[in-house]
Design a protein around this motif. Structure first.
Motif, PDB file in Angstrom:
ATOM      1  N   ALA A   2      51.015  30.880  38.208  1.00 12.20           N
ATOM      2  CA  ALA A   2      50.092  30.553  37.107  1.00 12.20           C
ATOM      3  C   ALA A   2      48.928  29.614  37.608  1.00 12.20           C
ATOM      4  N   ALA A   3      48.853  28.762  38.569  1.00  9.85           N
ATOM      5  CA  ALA A   3      47.973  28.037  38.782  1.00  9.85           C
ATOM      6  C   ALA A   3      46.885  29.074  39.476  1.00  9.85           C
ATOM      7  N   VAL A   4      46.903  29.945  39.969  1.00  9.23           N
ATOM      8  CA  VAL A   4      45.715  30.750  40.660  1.00  9.23           C
ATOM      9  C   VAL A   4      44.998  31.541  39.572  1.00  9.23           C
ATOM     10  N   THR A   5      43.841  31.029  39.402  1.00  9.65           N
ATOM     11  CA  THR A   5      42.690  31.377  38.779  1.00  9.65           C
ATOM     12  C   THR A   5      41.755  31.570  39.560  1.00  9.65           C
ATOM     13  N   MET A   6      40.679  32.584  38.991  1.00  7.36           N
ATOM     14  CA  MET A   6      39.348  32.580  39.867  1.00  7.36           C
ATOM     15  C   MET A   6      38.658  31.184  39.796  1.00  7.36           C
ATOM     16  N   ARG A   7      38.630  30.649  38.698  1.00  8.82           N
ATOM     17  CA  ARG A   7      37.964  29.388  38.644  1.00  8.82           C
ATOM     18  C   ARG A   7      38.483  28.399  39.537  1.00  8.82           C
ATOM     19  N   ARG A   8      39.993  28.364  39.759  1.00  7.31           N
ATOM     20  CA  ARG A   8      40.651  27.510  40.360  1.00  7.31           C
ATOM     21  C   ARG A   8      40.483  27.619  41.970  1.00  7.31           C
ATOM     22  N   VAL A   9      40.266  29.198  42.287  1.00  5.23           N
ATOM     23  CA  VAL A   9      40.246  29.355  43.777  1.00  5.23           C
ATOM     24  C   VAL A   9      38.711  28.968  44.084  1.00  5.23           C
ATOM     25  N   SER A  10      37.730  29.148  43.182  1.00  4.53           N
ATOM     26  CA  SER A  10      36.342  28.916  43.432  1.00  4.53           C
ATOM     27  C   SER A  10      36.256  27.368  43.883  1.00  4.53           C
ATOM     28  N   SER A  11      36.852  26.842  43.130  1.00 10.63           N
ATOM     29  CA  SER A  11      37.072  25.049  43.144  1.00 10.63           C
ATOM     30  C   SER A  11      37.522  24.760  44.384  1.00 10.63           C
ATOM     31  N   GLU A  12      38.617  25.515  45.010  1.00 11.34           N
ATOM     32  CA  GLU A  12      39.223  25.130  46.074  1.00 11.34           C
ATOM     33  C   GLU A  12      38.139  25.509  47.281  1.00 11.34           C
ATOM     34  N   LEU A  13      37.224  26.452  47.107  1.00 11.47           N
ATOM     35  CA  LEU A  13      36.323  26.757  48.086  1.00 11.47           C
ATOM     36  C   LEU A  13      35.040  26.054  48.138  1.00 11.47           C
ATOM     37  N   GLY A  14      34.969  25.226  47.247  1.00  7.87           N
ATOM     38  CA  GLY A  14      33.882  24.427  47.382  1.00  7.87           C
ATOM     39  C   GLY A  14      32.585  24.613  46.654  1.00  7.87           C
ATOM     40  N   SER A  15      31.634  25.523  47.424  1.00  3.82           N
ATOM     41  CA  SER A  15      30.473  25.854  46.433  1.00  3.82           C
ATOM     42  C   SER A  15      30.457  27.129  45.741  1.00  3.82           C
ATOM     43  N   SER A  16      31.659  27.874  46.010  1.00  2.52           N
ATOM     44  CA  SER A  16      31.356  29.068  45.436  1.00  2.52           C
ATOM     45  C   SER A  16      31.787  28.989  43.852  1.00  2.52           C
ATOM     46  N   THR A  17      31.245  30.102  43.279  1.00  2.23           N
ATOM     47  CA  THR A  17      31.318  30.004  41.641  1.00  2.23           C
ATOM     48  C   THR A  17      32.517  31.243  41.424  1.00  2.23           C
ATOM     49  N   PRO A  18      33.151  31.069  40.239  1.00  4.50           N
ATOM     50  CA  PRO A  18      34.170  32.227  39.968  1.00  4.50           C
ATOM     51  C   PRO A  18      33.587  33.531  39.984  1.00  4.50           C
ATOM     52  N   MET A  19      32.227  33.746  39.535  1.00  9.97           N
ATOM     53  CA  MET A  19      31.610  34.931  39.442  1.00  9.97           C
ATOM     54  C   MET A  19      31.083  35.607  41.127  1.00  9.97           C
ATOM     55  N   SER A  20      31.101  34.628  41.852  1.00  5.56           N
ATOM     56  CA  SER A  20      30.715  34.841  43.376  1.00  5.56           C
ATOM     57  C   SER A  20      32.069  35.541  43.840  1.00  5.56           C
ATOM     58  N   LEU A  21      33.391  35.436  43.359  1.00 10.97           N
ATOM     59  CA  LEU A  21      34.565  35.779  43.926  1.00 10.97           C
ATOM     60  C   LEU A  21      34.745  37.132  43.612  1.00 10.97           C
TER      61      LEU A  21
END
Length: 243
Positions: free
Chosen positions: A46-65
């Motif tokens: 449940a913790a896996v969201t595009m926003r959370r993953v992008s945050s873990e990757l640092g400079s990436s934004t959810p849309m870039s994923l």
């Protein structure tokens, strides 16, 4: 941008070519799935969201994923296949079906136990990634010499999957319960219910249960999983001989 239609499953990520890397970013499918798996391992599916993953990757934004995975479903495709990729699979079967599938199930459980969220996600998407197909193909190749119809092959593989994935779901729920209650391990859980159990066993109303509680010393899930797997395979083997 995402090509998913709201309310409809996203395209399989395997049908979408991975975009070439850019000199301005280190983003890739491999990096995205590593971050997503790390989040799921630590906090659950449940913790896996595009926003959370992008945050873990640092400079990436959810849309870039979305450019790399197409949709959240595409990310789930990658996560599922990453787990299959950790299961050691021989190049081809060389023995009888049981000598091949029993150790494979043990190896699969060892991997799934590290990624309990796998049990929650594996049935949400078709397992058509390269690692999943290699795993599934090996199992079918091990069973093919039996000359069984496709229906029977499905029954056997579904029974094995049901046991391993069901065990993962059970452990995932227990893990969530312990996190929410602050009970770190089995010993703390036992201590928390000991006063109530003592009153139950002292009452004498449930004698068989009381004797079992008094004799139980541990709750080794791995032992339960292996014992049940052995019984399941014994049953399948007996059924094949009978038929």
């Amino acid at each position: 941008m995402s090509n998913a239609v709201p309310g409809q499953p996203g395209a399989l990520v395997w049908t979408l070519p991975e975009p070439p890397g850019r000199t301005t970013t280190t983003l890739s499918r491999a990096a995205i799935v590593r971050a997503a798996v790390a989040v799921a391992d630590a906090e659950g599916a449940a913790a896996v969201t595009m926003r959370r993953v992008s945050s873990e990757l640092g400079s990436s934004t959810p849309m870039s994923l979305y450019r790399y995975v197409g949709s959240k479903d595409g990310l789930v495709d990658l996560m599922i296949d990453a787990v299959y990729g950790e299961i050691p699979v021989p190049d081809e079967p060389v023995g009888d079906w049981r000598s091949e599938l029993e150790p494979l199930c043990h190896r699969a459980w060892s991997v799934i136990r590290r990624h309990l969220w796998f049990g929650e996600l594996v049935h949400l998407r078709p397992p058509f990634g390269p690692n999943a197909l290699r795993y599934l193909d090996f199992r079918l190749a091990a069973l093919e010499p039996l000359g069984l119809p496709a229906r029977e092959l499905t029954r056997i593989t579904a029974a094995l999957d049901g046991h391993l994935i069901g065990s993962a779901l059970q452990l995932a729920e227990e893990t969530r319960m312990r996190r929410s209650s602050g009970l770190a391990d089995e010993a703390e859980l036992r201590d928390s219910v000991r006063p109530y159990l003592s009153s139950v066993t002292a009452g004498g109303r449930y004698p068989a249960f009381s004797r079992w509680v008094g004799a139980t010393t541990d709750n080794d899930l791995d032992d339960h999983v292996e014992w049940t797997l052995r019984c399941l395979l014994d049953g399948i083997q007996a059924s094949l001989r009978r038929d």
